[in-house]
Write an enzyme that holds these catalytic residues in place. Sequence first.
Site, PDB file in Angstrom:
ATOM      1  N   LYS A  19      40.543  31.927  58.751  1.00 28.87           N
ATOM      2  CA  LYS A  19      41.269  31.857  57.470  1.00 28.87           C
ATOM      3  C   LYS A  19      42.275  30.701  57.486  1.00 28.87           C
ATOM      4  O   LYS A  19      42.323  29.889  56.550  1.00 28.87           O
ATOM      5  CB  LYS A  19      41.999  33.177  57.226  1.00 28.87           C
ATOM      6  CG  LYS A  19      43.033  33.133  56.101  1.00 28.87           C
ATOM      7  CD  LYS A  19      43.877  34.404  56.087  1.00 28.87           C
ATOM      8  CE  LYS A  19      45.011  34.306  55.075  1.00 28.87           C
ATOM      9  NZ  LYS A  19      44.536  34.240  53.689  1.00 28.87           N
ATOM     10  N   ILE A 438      46.608  40.124  34.899  1.00 27.94           N
ATOM     11  CA  ILE A 438      46.124  41.338  35.557  1.00 27.94           C
ATOM     12  C   ILE A 438      47.196  41.997  36.415  1.00 27.94           C
ATOM     13  O   ILE A 438      47.088  43.163  36.757  1.00 27.94           O
ATOM     14  CB  ILE A 438      44.863  41.019  36.388  1.00 27.94           C
ATOM     15  CG1 ILE A 438      43.791  40.414  35.475  1.00 27.94           C
ATOM     16  CG2 ILE A 438      44.306  42.260  37.058  1.00 27.94           C
ATOM     17  CD1 ILE A 438      43.425  41.281  34.284  1.00 27.94           C
ATOM     18  N   GLY A 439      48.275  41.273  36.740  1.00 29.57           N
ATOM     19  CA  GLY A 439      49.377  41.952  37.415  1.00 29.57           C
ATOM     20  C   GLY A 439      50.150  41.114  38.396  1.00 29.57           C
ATOM     21  O   GLY A 439      51.372  41.035  38.318  1.00 29.57           O
ATOM     22  N   ARG A 522      39.878  35.071  52.233  1.00 32.77           N
ATOM     23  CA  ARG A 522      40.608  36.259  51.790  1.00 32.77           C
ATOM     24  C   ARG A 522      40.337  37.416  52.757  1.00 32.77           C
ATOM     25  O   ARG A 522      39.193  37.847  52.918  1.00 32.77           O
ATOM     26  CB  ARG A 522      40.187  36.644  50.373  1.00 32.77           C
ATOM     27  CG  ARG A 522      40.690  37.987  49.887  1.00 32.77           C
ATOM     28  CD  ARG A 522      42.163  37.991  49.634  1.00 32.77           C
ATOM     29  NE  ARG A 522      42.558  39.201  48.926  1.00 32.77           N
ATOM     30  CZ  ARG A 522      43.748  39.777  49.039  1.00 32.77           C
ATOM     31  NH1 ARG A 522      44.653  39.255  49.831  1.00 32.77           N
ATOM     32  NH2 ARG A 522      44.036  40.857  48.357  1.00 32.77           N
ATOM     33  N   HIS A 701      39.784  32.852  41.416  1.00 34.96           N
ATOM     34  CA  HIS A 701      39.445  32.622  42.814  1.00 34.96           C
ATOM     35  C   HIS A 701      39.143  31.157  43.092  1.00 34.96           C
ATOM     36  O   HIS A 701      38.880  30.786  44.235  1.00 34.96           O
ATOM     37  CB  HIS A 701      38.253  33.497  43.215  1.00 34.96           C
ATOM     38  CG  HIS A 701      38.559  34.958  43.122  1.00 34.96           C
ATOM     39  ND1 HIS A 701      38.393  35.662  41.953  1.00 34.96           N
ATOM     40  CD2 HIS A 701      39.042  35.839  44.027  1.00 34.96           C
ATOM     41  CE1 HIS A 701      38.748  36.921  42.156  1.00 34.96           C
ATOM     42  NE2 HIS A 701      39.146  37.047  43.401  1.00 34.96           N
TER      43      HIS A 701
END
Length: 765
Positions: A19, A438-439, A522, A701
Amino acid sequence: MALAHNLGFPRIGRDRELKKAQEAFWKGELDEAGLRAIGRELRAAHWQVQKNAGIDLLPVGDFAWYDQVLTHSLTFGVIPERFRGHGEAKPTLQTLFAMARGVSTGCCGAHAQEMTKWFDTNYHYLVPEFSADQQFELSWEQLFEEVEEAHTLGHQVKPVVIGPLTYLWLGKTKGADFDKLNLVERLLPLYGQIFRRLAAQGVEWVQIDEPILALDLPPDWKNAFERTYNLLQSEPLKKLVATYFGGLDDNLGLAAGLPVDGLHLDLVRAPEQFPTILDRLPAYKILSLGVVNGRNVWRCDLEKSLEVLRHAHDRVGDRLWVAPSCSLLHSPVDLEREDQLDAQLKSWLAFAVQKCAEVALLARAINQPEAPQVLAALEQSRTVQASRAASPRIHKPEVKARLAAVKAADSQRQSPFAQRIVKQRAGLNLPDFPTTTIGSFPQTSAIRLARQAFKQGKLSVADYTEAMHSEIRHAVEIQENLGLDVLVHGEAERNDMVEYFAEQLDGYLFTRFGWVQSYGSRCVKPAVIFGDLSRPKAMTVEWIRYAQSLTSKVMKGMLTGPVTMLMWSFPREDVSRETQARQLALAIRDEVVDLERAGIRIVQIDEAAFREGLPLRRSDWGRYLDWSTEAFRLCASGVRDETQIHTHMCYSEFNDVIESIAAMDADVITIETSRSDMELLEAFEKFEYPNEIGPGVYDIHSPRVPGKDEMVKLLRKAAQRIPAERLWVNPDCGLKTRAWPETEAALVNMVAAARELRKDLALLG
């Protein structure tokens, strides 16, 4: 001799080295040579740790720079035209990452390939795009390079490839309508080339993953299996067809009869297929049994698994192989890192390294049943299983009593949607095409450092609270300046949409290093459900109340739903998923009611994993859909009509479950549709979905910022399928992984697109 082998190993590294390297490469902080060097180091370390654990035959080809399906697309030359380079003979790493993340350069850029769930897991794969004139060519050398690496290190390996029929099944047709199954004849020569090259490298066995054999297959796909493998039969290498995630059921005879040298079965998900396979498997074939759970973190009950293996060994002898149920991609890497876990709880767990050791121990128990190491391990397993079964930490009578007292009326809103929405529109007073997110907003380094300092005791509660309040103020100010209609507080205080809530519920345990890959770079760290679940106190109310105090606009409360909490955790194995979901629903219900009491008029309960939890076989759907929809309604139905309930789902195919989504009775659903060019809305249109919908108008994304006109085009397409008065405007998912500059730029365009649609509506009168 029973042989121990593995189907795949986590690729991210013990410290998420992959990552970190990926993200450094994307930022220009690491060059390609450096990235490739880290890949080689990880592969070498993973092969060695498996070998040290006792695995006889090591997987190669399970490593991927982003996703194994994407790797296969490059291997086969399945590269959409928009990503083809200018004059390059072969694809590059830049090609691979462009397909995964999109491209912002050029006049228009290129949107990323669609991403969706890998069967019923929380892993995401990049969907191959097939055209009617699709040609295949061997264009990516990664598999052969890695085999050479492993051989140089002295390892005995088994390359892993996705089977031709599973690969085609996972893809989508683009352009002219055609049957993608017809492409198999063009694809098979590529497998022949691969097998011949692997044989030339000294490989003996190849693992061919065909998990679609655990699905309800149409007759033409079933027929294609025999034809396909008859054509591959003449190619070199011994072939092990691997199935997992479910039972073969009506495909068992088909799979057993394929002209290959071995068959792998998942006996964790489908133990009932074991006795039958012993009668159906030809006498020359290897039987690989997956008896160690590759998708959970609980230690294997060695005695229980050994009983099955002994029975199999009595029938097939040395043709028995022992394995995990599936690739260990879905498991954290190494439990030994967890130096802060409660000793008793830790003794109940096993991660990928430990699961390899369990597989090797079981194989050794068949080959050397009286070996001291075997006898000691079996005794320890008995002790662990007894400790877990008898622990008073697991069972809470008050939780069971509350669940038993639930009535049917507790899962119903006071009034039907048609009556509720009138009250909600009057109270909320929102414009047409209301805009929201979305938040989550970007999780900056400052947020992460503050959270880390707080956990380490370097930051007081007061100072941490003020740091988070500062982030909330920043998020609210930006949203007001952008002109969004329904605001969110940004979730600065939340580490993860499941972990944050799990940390505040009784019945969960947490790891420090239990990371698993979700997609690309991710990674998520699922919490572990070990006991009965309940909410000791409010979890979000004060943060949302503070955010609402900063604005006169509507502030949306953000929660994670019970099914997603369950699916994105490592669940218990001693009680049903239904029971765990209903316990979670009651805990979340309390939070929803408390938010309403605090003056919050919209509460979003995310159920991103609703479709993911659907069993692979249609015959098993009914029960799951009954309890999963009931769990959502149970957590959402304690409020007045005027309180609007939202839910969010992403990266799923909705056609088969649209009736159940409607039965959830959320007032508004937001969904991912941008990568599919609004194709996912077809299910809602055909079904005539009655409630309001927010189709995501841009892909969060990808780092590319879509223009206003691109979003307008998508919204107009959506408005052709869903009545305009029921459409919301939003991104397709939360924005925590994005940076602020691209977030603001995209939201400016999104708000402008919504205003353009309002003009369209006004012109229509």
